[in-house]
Design an enzyme around this catalytic site. Structure first.
Site, short mmCIF file in Angstrom:
data_model
loop_
_atom_site.label_atom_id
_atom_site.label_comp_id
_atom_site.label_asym_id
_atom_site.label_seq_id
_atom_site.Cartn_x
_atom_site.Cartn_y
_atom_site.Cartn_z
N ASP A 6 -36.21 -50.81 79.03
CA ASP A 6 -36.97 -51.98 79.10
C ASP A 6 -37.21 -52.33 80.74
O ASP A 6 -36.15 -51.92 81.31
CB ASP A 6 -36.47 -53.23 78.33
CG ASP A 6 -34.95 -53.59 78.74
OD1 ASP A 6 -35.09 -54.40 79.32
OD2 ASP A 6 -34.19 -52.72 78.23
N GLU B 256 -25.89 -43.19 70.40
CA GLU B 256 -25.64 -42.10 71.48
C GLU B 256 -24.13 -41.39 71.03
O GLU B 256 -24.49 -40.02 71.00
CB GLU B 256 -25.15 -42.73 72.65
CG GLU B 256 -26.34 -43.45 73.54
CD GLU B 256 -25.98 -44.62 74.11
OE1 GLU B 256 -26.75 -45.12 75.08
OE2 GLU B 256 -24.48 -44.82 74.26
#
Length: 227
Positions: free
Chosen positions: A193, A11
């Site tokens: 997830d 990121e």
């Protein structure tokens, strides 16, 4: 000055590439990169994973760099009402691993602090407008933070799973620092997830880098359109 906190290297690198870096500074073992994005004064930091690391980064951004707004970006595990690759805006933030119930506090409540923290409405409205303008769908969800990689649903028994919610490891601690300091903040996540789902760890490993990059891309989109 706007502060951007990312937990992961993937990121931070994408954000840093978009930054016209004027200065780099390391304080308390945490690196900060100062510069401009879309004429906005910005400081970016890869805080590292967990509540302490993210609290250090948020505190330094406020106290040392004078940030008036902090945006936290990253990935999260879905609990209910969300799917992998969903864009999530924090509706509220709280902890799933704080227990002072014996002293009369709600589960997840740090003594002397609110049960939940709420992002700054002004910035939430601005971010929603930017996402809508670029035809990006999103969901609002309750975010639960703690210092465990959540893969057991029994850890989530205190969560309000009647509304969309996700779990991660930094958002609530950043929110706590901002609330105590009177600083505006917002938290945006990508779902990597689903907690408790068969193959959760495999999904996380498969989507981790992709979701981290997408989360950073959304953050850049917001900065490039923030007024």
């Amino acid at each position: 000055m706007i502060g951007i906190i990312a937990a992961m290297k993937e990121e931070m690198l994408l954000l840093k590439e978009a930054l016209e870096v004027d200065e780099e500074e390391v304080i308390c073992g945490t690196a900060f990169y100062l510069g401009k994005i879309n004429s906005l004064e910005v400081v970016i930091s890869q805080s590292g994973v967990g509540k302490v690391n993210s609290s250090i980064a948020a505190t330094l951004m406020i106290d040392h760099f004078g940030c008036k707004f902090i945006l936290n970006t990253g990935i999260a595990g879905g609990i209910t009402g969300v799917e992998p690759k969903d864009i999530i805006l924090a509706k509220s933030l709280s902890y799933y691993d704080v227990d002072a119930v014996s002293f009369g506090y709600a589960y997840g409540q740090v003594p002397g602090m609110p049960v939940q923290y709420f992002p700054t409405l002004e910035y939430v409205v601005k971010i929603k407008s930017i996402l809508a303008k670029h035809q990006l769908s999103y969901k609002e969800a309750a975010i639960y933070s703690g210092d465990s990689f959540v893969d057991q649903l029994d850890l989530l028994k205190h969560m309000d799973v009647d509304i969309p919610c996700i779990a991660e490891m930094e958002g609530a601690s950043i929110a706590q620092v901002c609330v105590k300091s009177g600083i505006n903040f917002a938290v945006i996540r990508y779902v990597s997830d689903i907690v408790g789902k068969e193959g959760q760890i495999e999904d996380y490993s498969r989507f981790e880098n992709e979701m981290a990059k997408r989360s950073a891309s959304i953050c850049l989109l917001i900065l490039n359109n923030l007024e």
